[in-house]
Scaffold this active site. Sequence first.
Site, PDB file in Angstrom:
ATOM      1  N   LYS A   1     -48.622 -96.103  24.871  1.00  0.00           N
ATOM      2  CA  LYS A   1     -48.633 -94.977  25.819  1.00  0.00           C
ATOM      3  C   LYS A   1     -49.997 -94.271  25.923  1.00  0.00           C
ATOM      4  O   LYS A   1     -50.327 -93.719  26.962  1.00  0.00           O
ATOM      5  CB  LYS A   1     -47.545 -93.965  25.448  1.00  0.00           C
ATOM      6  CG  LYS A   1     -46.123 -94.480  25.723  1.00  0.00           C
ATOM      7  CD  LYS A   1     -45.112 -93.424  25.348  1.00  0.00           C
ATOM      8  CE  LYS A   1     -43.713 -93.825  25.759  1.00  0.00           C
ATOM      9  NZ  LYS A   1     -42.735 -92.737  25.534  1.00  0.00           N
TER      10      LYS A   1
ATOM     11  N   ASP B   1     -41.166 -88.301  30.446  1.00  0.00           N
ATOM     12  CA  ASP B   1     -40.342 -87.937  29.285  1.00  0.00           C
ATOM     13  C   ASP B   1     -39.874 -86.474  29.348  1.00  0.00           C
ATOM     14  O   ASP B   1     -38.716 -86.174  29.050  1.00  0.00           O
ATOM     15  CB  ASP B   1     -41.118 -88.170  27.980  1.00  0.00           C
ATOM     16  CG  ASP B   1     -41.189 -89.640  27.610  1.00  0.00           C
ATOM     17  OD1 ASP B   1     -40.332 -90.417  28.073  1.00  0.00           O
ATOM     18  OD2 ASP B   1     -42.108 -90.020  26.858  1.00  0.00           O
TER      19      ASP B   1
HETATM   20  P1  NAP Z   1     -45.556 -90.726  18.259  1.00  0.00           P
HETATM   21  O1  NAP Z   1     -46.538 -90.269  19.272  1.00  0.00           O
HETATM   22  O2  NAP Z   1     -45.925 -91.846  17.336  1.00  0.00           O
HETATM   23  O3  NAP Z   1     -45.145 -89.449  17.380  1.00  0.00           O
HETATM   24  C1  NAP Z   1     -44.329 -89.585  16.244  1.00  0.00           C
HETATM   25  C2  NAP Z   1     -43.971 -88.199  15.711  1.00  0.00           C
HETATM   26  O4  NAP Z   1     -43.064 -88.360  14.602  1.00  0.00           O
HETATM   27  C3  NAP Z   1     -45.167 -87.413  15.176  1.00  0.00           C
HETATM   28  O5  NAP Z   1     -44.935 -86.043  15.357  1.00  0.00           O
HETATM   29  C4  NAP Z   1     -45.147 -87.768  13.680  1.00  0.00           C
HETATM   30  O6  NAP Z   1     -45.762 -86.809  12.867  1.00  0.00           O
HETATM   31  C5  NAP Z   1     -43.652 -87.758  13.436  1.00  0.00           C
HETATM   32  N1  NAP Z   1     -43.246 -88.554  12.273  1.00  0.00           N
HETATM   33  C6  NAP Z   1     -43.218 -89.907  12.182  1.00  0.00           C
HETATM   34  N2  NAP Z   1     -42.751 -90.285  10.961  1.00  0.00           N
HETATM   35  C7  NAP Z   1     -42.493 -89.126  10.286  1.00  0.00           C
HETATM   36  C8  NAP Z   1     -42.004 -88.853   8.976  1.00  0.00           C
HETATM   37  N3  NAP Z   1     -41.676 -89.829   8.126  1.00  0.00           N
HETATM   38  N4  NAP Z   1     -41.844 -87.548   8.608  1.00  0.00           N
HETATM   39  C9  NAP Z   1     -42.160 -86.557   9.481  1.00  0.00           C
HETATM   40  N5  NAP Z   1     -42.636 -86.764  10.722  1.00  0.00           N
HETATM   41  C10 NAP Z   1     -42.802 -88.031  11.117  1.00  0.00           C
HETATM   42  O7  NAP Z   1     -44.188 -91.207  18.930  1.00  0.00           O
HETATM   43  P2  NAP Z   1     -43.540 -90.658  20.302  1.00  0.00           P
HETATM   44  O8  NAP Z   1     -43.957 -91.517  21.422  1.00  0.00           O
HETATM   45  O9  NAP Z   1     -43.771 -89.192  20.371  1.00  0.00           O
HETATM   46  O10 NAP Z   1     -41.991 -90.966  20.053  1.00  0.00           O
HETATM   47  C11 NAP Z   1     -41.246 -90.251  19.073  1.00  0.00           C
HETATM   48  C12 NAP Z   1     -39.804 -90.745  19.097  1.00  0.00           C
HETATM   49  O11 NAP Z   1     -39.187 -90.406  20.311  1.00  0.00           O
HETATM   50  C13 NAP Z   1     -39.696 -92.266  18.984  1.00  0.00           C
HETATM   51  O12 NAP Z   1     -38.702 -92.553  18.039  1.00  0.00           O
HETATM   52  C14 NAP Z   1     -39.288 -92.727  20.361  1.00  0.00           C
HETATM   53  O13 NAP Z   1     -38.464 -93.871  20.353  1.00  0.00           O
HETATM   54  C15 NAP Z   1     -38.514 -91.523  20.884  1.00  0.00           C
HETATM   55  N6  NAP Z   1     -38.574 -91.402  22.355  1.00  0.00           N
HETATM   56  C16 NAP Z   1     -37.400 -91.358  23.061  1.00  0.00           C
HETATM   57  C17 NAP Z   1     -37.448 -91.244  24.447  1.00  0.00           C
HETATM   58  C18 NAP Z   1     -36.185 -91.240  25.276  1.00  0.00           C
HETATM   59  O14 NAP Z   1     -36.265 -91.415  26.491  1.00  0.00           O
HETATM   60  N7  NAP Z   1     -35.022 -91.014  24.708  1.00  0.00           N
HETATM   61  C19 NAP Z   1     -38.680 -91.141  25.113  1.00  0.00           C
HETATM   62  C20 NAP Z   1     -39.860 -91.163  24.344  1.00  0.00           C
HETATM   63  C21 NAP Z   1     -39.788 -91.281  22.970  1.00  0.00           C
HETATM   64  P3  NAP Z   1     -47.353 -86.899  12.521  1.00  0.00           P
HETATM   65  O15 NAP Z   1     -48.049 -86.264  13.676  1.00  0.00           O
HETATM   66  O16 NAP Z   1     -47.489 -86.172  11.263  1.00  0.00           O
HETATM   67  O17 NAP Z   1     -47.680 -88.389  12.398  1.00  0.00           O
END
Ligand code: NAP
Length: 278
Positions: free
Chosen positions: A69, A106
């Site tokens: 992304k 999103d």
């Molecule tokens: P991203 O940019 O990689 O962000 C991941 C987030 O999760 C960051 O805030 C990260 O914190 C945190 N994180 C990851 N592992 C962690 C842990 N063990 N403990 C605490 N915090 C943790 O990913 P994203 O694109 O934002 O997506 C996040 C989630 O949303 C994904 O699972 C994705 O599948 C879901 N999603 C769903 C939809 C939907 O339409 N339903 C749309 C988009 C995304 P740090 O900053 O500290 O690394």
Amino acid sequence: MSVEARRYAVFGHPIAHSLSPEIHSAFAKQLGIALDYRVIDAAPVVFEAEVRRFFAEGGHGANVTMPHKLVALAMADEVTEAAKRAGAANTLTHLGNGRIEAHNTDGSGFVRDITERHGFDLRGHDALLLGAGGAAKAVAWALMDAGVKTLTIVNRTPERADELADAIGEPARCHTRYWDGLDGECFDLVVNATSIGFDGGKFDLPMSIVQDHSTAYDICYGTAAAGFKGWAVAAGVRPDWFRDGLGMLIEQAADGFERWHGQRPDTDPVYRELRQRF
Ligand code: NAP
């Protein structure tokens, strides 16, 4: 004479699990649109070249999921406000002559799901957002636009939460806390926008931050949402006031679909169908 199907694709890595082809095909069938929607598994090193090739060969639009992304945003010639705010793009449109527009659905998909499908009027409520990644940024801006009274952001890496709150720039309404500094606060809505559930991680949060009037929403769905649901219900959220991100997934897809085809699909039949499986 048969109409030639316009070409679309979803890019990710891995991508085999994606529901996007099924969702877009269902929308197209509903509206009588001929659609060719492919799944393209592109490793990070070839992602940009693969997208450019797809558009050069006649592709009209591409959905983009993890881990692409950020690059999707960076490679675009035009960037919408929603993509700028999220710092990430999930919808690319070929504008012609190799020029690409980056957009992000999103935030709009999240708000449409929670307000229209689940009837939660965000205005005047105190919200807590877990996470500061791409999806969290989109959700944060959308919550602010939808009129929450306050938005508190916590993130494992606190600097990223601070950057997001600074970018929003409304300190009276939007501020950050340390993950372990939430004692004594209570929220009407807690949104998990982290990927903790994918790793099977635990939600180490005080139970006092929710009451039985609170709603909990995990933007993940299926087994990835089980951990947050378990925490929320144990903390006192009514089980039927827990929402997962399946509806958001469908609404964000519908927003992209409308952008590409100029028609808004009815998302309810698709939601009902997929809800039986997740
Ligand atoms: P991203 O940019 O990689 O962000 C991941 C987030 O999760 C960051 O805030 C990260 O914190 C945190 N994180 C990851 N592992 C962690 C842990 N063990 N403990 C605490 N915090 C943790 O990913 P994203 O694109 O934002 O997506 C996040 C989630 O949303 C994904 O699972 C994705 O599948 C879901 N999603 C769903 C939809 C939907 O339409 N339903 C749309 C988009 C995304 P740090 O900053 O500290 O690394």
